[in-house]
Design a protein around this motif. Structure first.
Motif, PDB file in Angstrom:
ATOM      1  N   UNK A  19      53.631  31.967  28.026  1.00  0.00           N
ATOM      2  CA  UNK A  19      52.626  31.780  29.107  1.00  0.00           C
ATOM      3  C   UNK A  19      52.957  33.137  30.250  1.00  0.00           C
ATOM      4  N   UNK A  20      51.991  33.855  30.407  1.00  0.00           N
ATOM      5  CA  UNK A  20      52.337  35.238  31.172  1.00  0.00           C
ATOM      6  C   UNK A  20      52.075  35.099  32.870  1.00  0.00           C
ATOM      7  N   UNK A  21      53.114  35.265  33.426  1.00  0.00           N
ATOM      8  CA  UNK A  21      52.981  35.077  34.902  1.00  0.00           C
ATOM      9  C   UNK A  21      52.052  36.122  35.796  1.00  0.00           C
ATOM     10  N   UNK A  22      51.036  35.745  36.531  1.00  0.00           N
ATOM     11  CA  UNK A  22      50.051  36.392  36.990  1.00  0.00           C
ATOM     12  C   UNK A  22      50.055  36.019  38.452  1.00  0.00           C
ATOM     13  N   UNK A  23      49.643  37.046  39.173  1.00  0.00           N
ATOM     14  CA  UNK A  23      49.838  37.128  40.790  1.00  0.00           C
ATOM     15  C   UNK A  23      48.523  36.984  41.528  1.00  0.00           C
ATOM     16  N   UNK A  24      47.510  37.547  40.661  1.00  0.00           N
ATOM     17  CA  UNK A  24      46.034  37.715  41.331  1.00  0.00           C
ATOM     18  C   UNK A  24      45.166  37.673  40.396  1.00  0.00           C
ATOM     19  N   UNK A  25      43.785  37.797  40.731  1.00  0.00           N
ATOM     20  CA  UNK A  25      42.825  37.631  39.622  1.00  0.00           C
ATOM     21  C   UNK A  25      42.719  38.937  38.611  1.00  0.00           C
ATOM     22  N   UNK A  26      43.123  40.396  39.554  1.00  0.00           N
ATOM     23  CA  UNK A  26      43.147  41.252  38.614  1.00  0.00           C
ATOM     24  C   UNK A  26      44.291  41.336  37.470  1.00  0.00           C
ATOM     25  N   UNK A  30      43.835  41.163  33.145  1.00  0.00           N
ATOM     26  CA  UNK A  30      44.531  41.996  32.022  1.00  0.00           C
ATOM     27  C   UNK A  30      45.347  41.092  31.261  1.00  0.00           C
ATOM     28  N   UNK A  31      46.075  40.347  31.744  1.00  0.00           N
ATOM     29  CA  UNK A  31      46.987  39.163  31.060  1.00  0.00           C
ATOM     30  C   UNK A  31      46.076  38.544  29.969  1.00  0.00           C
ATOM     31  N   UNK A  32      45.175  38.190  30.588  1.00  0.00           N
ATOM     32  CA  UNK A  32      43.957  37.303  29.725  1.00  0.00           C
ATOM     33  C   UNK A  32      43.484  38.073  28.346  1.00  0.00           C
ATOM     34  N   UNK A  33      43.592  39.387  28.455  1.00  0.00           N
ATOM     35  CA  UNK A  33      43.022  40.269  27.245  1.00  0.00           C
ATOM     36  C   UNK A  33      44.070  40.130  25.766  1.00  0.00           C
ATOM     37  N   UNK A  34      45.447  39.801  26.612  1.00  0.00           N
ATOM     38  CA  UNK A  34      46.321  39.789  25.461  1.00  0.00           C
ATOM     39  C   UNK A  34      47.251  38.490  25.151  1.00  0.00           C
ATOM     40  N   UNK A  35      47.089  37.502  26.242  1.00  0.00           N
ATOM     41  CA  UNK A  35      47.723  36.126  25.784  1.00  0.00           C
ATOM     42  C   UNK A  35      46.572  34.946  26.152  1.00  0.00           C
ATOM     43  N   UNK A  36      46.906  33.947  25.426  1.00  0.00           N
ATOM     44  CA  UNK A  36      45.806  32.679  25.676  1.00  0.00           C
ATOM     45  C   UNK A  36      46.678  31.792  26.786  1.00  0.00           C
ATOM     46  N   UNK A  37      47.790  31.943  27.059  1.00  0.00           N
ATOM     47  CA  UNK A  37      48.450  31.263  28.229  1.00  0.00           C
ATOM     48  C   UNK A  37      48.899  31.952  29.416  1.00  0.00           C
ATOM     49  N   UNK A  38      48.458  31.535  30.599  1.00  0.00           N
ATOM     50  CA  UNK A  38      48.874  32.204  31.880  1.00  0.00           C
ATOM     51  C   UNK A  38      49.548  31.114  32.755  1.00  0.00           C
ATOM     52  N   UNK A  39      50.542  31.827  33.369  1.00  0.00           N
ATOM     53  CA  UNK A  39      51.549  31.236  34.381  1.00  0.00           C
ATOM     54  C   UNK A  39      51.224  31.487  35.767  1.00  0.00           C
ATOM     55  N   UNK A  40      51.057  30.802  36.528  1.00  0.00           N
ATOM     56  CA  UNK A  40      50.796  30.623  38.147  1.00  0.00           C
ATOM     57  C   UNK A  40      52.325  30.871  38.597  1.00  0.00           C
ATOM     58  N   UNK A  41      52.890  31.948  38.844  1.00  0.00           N
ATOM     59  CA  UNK A  41      54.288  32.304  39.148  1.00  0.00           C
ATOM     60  C   UNK A  41      54.662  32.220  40.645  1.00  0.00           C
TER      61      UNK A  41
END
Length: 287
Positions: A19-26, A30-41
């Motif tokens: 699950x990839x840490x993201x910090x804003x919508x932009x 980008x992260x959503x292109x590469x991984x199915x899991x997002x982490x609100x860090x």
């Protein structure tokens, strides 16, 4: 299938779920292109939204609003949300969890730190009495319906780490996280005390924990891994380099001919995909 159930099944599947840490919508786009899991860090959100270190400044309505935007743009992705200590007391923690689940979060991480809190890989962490944390965790567990709950300890002493990990594994939390774990051997000892309970591992550049690949984590039996800050730190490096180059060139923008160049067309294309996912489907009337 509900978002929590989907994430729970993914974690239970073979291998380590990233699950990839993201910090804003932009960054999320980008992260959503590469991984199915997002982490609100929490680290990333505190930095991006407030320009402050991750020591307890986050207000829960701000996290809730961010998660609402994320779910609208990424309806098919897993969304795991760092909620720190539940924003003080058990009642607030329960309200936050209820709200996040209603908005489409897949899971939350609840820690056992006292305030003022610290980043999990920083010095000076202090933890709540175990009974106090378990009361708060129980409120969260009673409130959630399907949401995945990760019980996190920030204990730093070996015996306390193992005792807390064992206590967290005995609850109905779905996953255990020991933050700032310092060695592969420590991971293995934690595995021994939590038994069959899934284990989550947190990786952050420059942090306390060893740098391990997904294959290595899978071999260790780690079920999920959060990457807290790859987007944030990459942006820091890229912005610093870009503005240094702009200053040194006398204010002339670089050529778009270089490899990997991003301009208005590429950025707009990225963002239009989010618009397409959030736009309601057309209704056709026949007859």
């Amino acid at each position: 299938m509900a978002f929590g159930s989907r994430l729970r099944e993914q974690i239970a599947a073979q291998g380590t779920t990233p699950l990839i840490g993201v910090y804003d919508m932009y960054s999320a786009s980008i992260a959503a292109r590469h991984y199915d899991g997002l982490f609100v860090s929490g680290f990333g959100f505190a930095a991006a939204y407030y320009g402050l270190p991750d020591i307890g400044f986050i207000a829960w309505p701000d996290i809730v609003a961010f998660v609402q935007r994320l779910r609208g743009a990424f309806p098919g992705h897993h969304l795991l949300v760092d909620i720190d200590d539940g924003y003080t007391d058990p009642e607030v923690a329960g309200l936050v969890v209820e709200t996040l689940e209603r908005l489409g979060a897949s899971g939350v991480i609840l820690e056992d730190q006292q305030r003022p809190r610290r980043c999990g890989h920083a010095d000076g962490k202090r933890i709540l009495p175990l009974a106090e944390y378990l009361d708060k965790l129980e409120m969260v567990l009673e409130t959630r319906r399907d949401l995945v709950v990760v019980a996190r300890t920030d204990a730093t002493e070996e015996q306390e780490i193992l005792a807390r990990a064992k206590a967290l594994a005995a609850t109905s939390a779905d996953v255990v996280l020991v933050d700032g774990v310092r060695s592969v051997e420590s991971i293995q000892r934690i595995q021994d005390v939590i038994g069959d309970k899934p284990l989550l591992f947190n990786q952050i550049a420059g942090g306390r924990s060893p740098r391990l690949s997904l294959a290595e984590l899978s071999e260790l039996g780690v079920d999920a891994a959060i990457y807290s800050t790859p987007c944030l730190f990459a942006a820091h490096e890229a912005i610093e380099a870009s503005l240094t180059g702009l200053r040194e060139s006398g204010g002339r923008l670089p050529s778009m001919d270089r490899a990997g160049a991003v301009g208005v067309e590429a950025a707009t294309e990225l963002l239009e995909k989010n618009l397409a996912r959030t736009r309601p489907p057309e209704v056709r009337v026949t007859g």
